[in-house]
Design an enzyme around this catalytic site. Structure first.
Site, PDB file in Angstrom:
ATOM      1  N   ILE A  75      33.740  37.381  27.549  1.00 34.64           N
ATOM      2  CA  ILE A  75      34.813  38.379  27.580  1.00 34.64           C
ATOM      3  C   ILE A  75      34.283  39.674  26.997  1.00 34.64           C
ATOM      4  CG2 ILE A  75      37.075  39.052  26.701  1.00 34.64           C
ATOM      5  CD1 ILE A  75      37.928  36.224  26.844  1.00 34.64           C
ATOM      6  N   HIS A  76      34.332  40.695  27.802  1.00 31.67           N
ATOM      7  CA  HIS A  76      33.736  41.954  27.397  1.00 31.67           C
ATOM      8  C   HIS A  76      34.701  43.056  27.820  1.00 31.67           C
ATOM      9  CE1 HIS A  76      30.991  45.365  28.606  1.00 31.67           C
ATOM     10  NE2 HIS A  76      30.904  45.329  27.295  1.00 31.67           N
ATOM     11  N   GLY A  77      35.484  43.501  26.866  1.00 34.09           N
ATOM     12  CA  GLY A  77      36.514  44.526  26.982  1.00 34.09           C
ATOM     13  C   GLY A  77      36.923  44.944  28.374  1.00 34.09           C
TER      14      GLY A  77
END
Lengths: 136, 165
Positions: free
Chosen positions: B18-20
């Site tokens: 999960i990366h912004g």
């Protein structure tokens, strides 16, 4: 004295610190880690690790631009350390507040102060000023 | 042809999981309400699970499973109603899932950092020869493998990538 590390996308952190120093004078123990365009996430992690290594076991407060994204991912990994705290949504009023107060407070206390000050600094100004008297 | 193909929204390989904004973009495009992370390390680390949950877009639930749990949860499920975004750290895990009955149709390679043996192949994606071979095996089994970092940006198929290397 609690060490401060400002971690942001772009040069926001560098300019925040420069602006704070314009108001408060030169600061010691404040570090900036910038994620520049086209820089790989590993580069940011390396830069952050280098700063934290230099800081060592001192109480440290990390100020992050926002939750989510590469700076968040890099910083979050460091927060297992008990002497490192982090506040998201860094703004100039909270930075000024903690730079002025950090002689006397731990990183954990400063983190609480930063959240309070940062929130209170944001105002919808016009309703607070009330109606303008017309051409008086 | 297998007939228990799970109707997965998208399986994505990104070593940052999960990366912004990246994940926020995919969630928007897929209208996904559910992110499933399959990763043994994160599954064993409640601190990192919280790091992932906090970074998820609002209203999206995050589930984290080990490889074995992931197989059990995703295998043969007709998940049409709830479009799922499955996040993995490596092609190896994607192949393990596929071999064990999680028959996704689309595999997106989105972000893999530099590592020993890997070379940059496309944007922020680096792959080793072994990983390229794994992706080719998935293509051979009918999976559409594309390299694309963000929806709407340029994407390339594995075939056209291989023709250029």
């Amino acid at each position: 004295m609690t060490q401060i590390v400002v971690v942001t996308h772009g040069r926001l952190g560098e300019e925040l610190l420069r602006t704070a120093e314009m108001i408060l004078g030169p600061q010691e123990g404040v570090h900036v880690v910038s994620l520049l365009a086209e820089e790989r996430p590993e580069t940011l992690q390396d830069k952050l690790d280098a700063v934290l290594q230099r800081v060592g076991a001192d109480d440290t407060l990390i100020l992050l631009d926002f939750l989510g994204g590469t700076p968040y991912n890099a910083v979050a990994r460091c927060l297992r350390d008990s002497h490192i705290e982090c506040v998201t949504g860094v703004n100039l009023p909270l930075l000024l507040e903690i730079l002025s107060a950090r002689d006397a407070f731990s990183a954990a206390d400063l983190a609480q102060m930063a959240v309070r000050t940062g929130r209170e600094a944001i105002k919808n100004l016009k309703p607070l000023l009330g109606p303008a008297s017309d051409g008086a | 042809m297998e007939h228990d193909i799970a109707d997965l929204g998208l399986v994505r390989i990104d070593d940052r999981l999960i990366h912004g904004q990246v994940v926020a973009n995919w969630v928007k495009v897929l209208r996904s309400r559910r992110i499933v992370i399959v990763d043994d390390d994160v599954a064993a680390d409640s601190f990192m699970q919280n790091v992932m949950r906090l970074a998820a877009p609002p209203g999206v639930t995050v589930e984290v499973y080990s490889l074995q749990e992931g197989i059990n949860v995703l295998k043969g499920k007709p998940l049409q109603a709830d479009k799922i975004l499955v996040l993995l750290k490596s092609p190896q895990v994607a192949e393990q899932l596929y071999r064990n009955g999680v028959h996704f149709k689309v595999l997106n390679v989105g972000g893999l950092g530099a590592a020993p043996g890997r070379r940059p192949v496309f944007k922020s994606i680096s792959l080793s020869d072994e990983e390229l071979a794994i992706l080719q095996r998935l293509v051979d089994r009918g999976v559409e493998v594309t390299l694309q970092t963000v929806p709407g940006e340029k994407k390339v198929s594995l075939a056209s990538l291989l023709s250029r290397l």
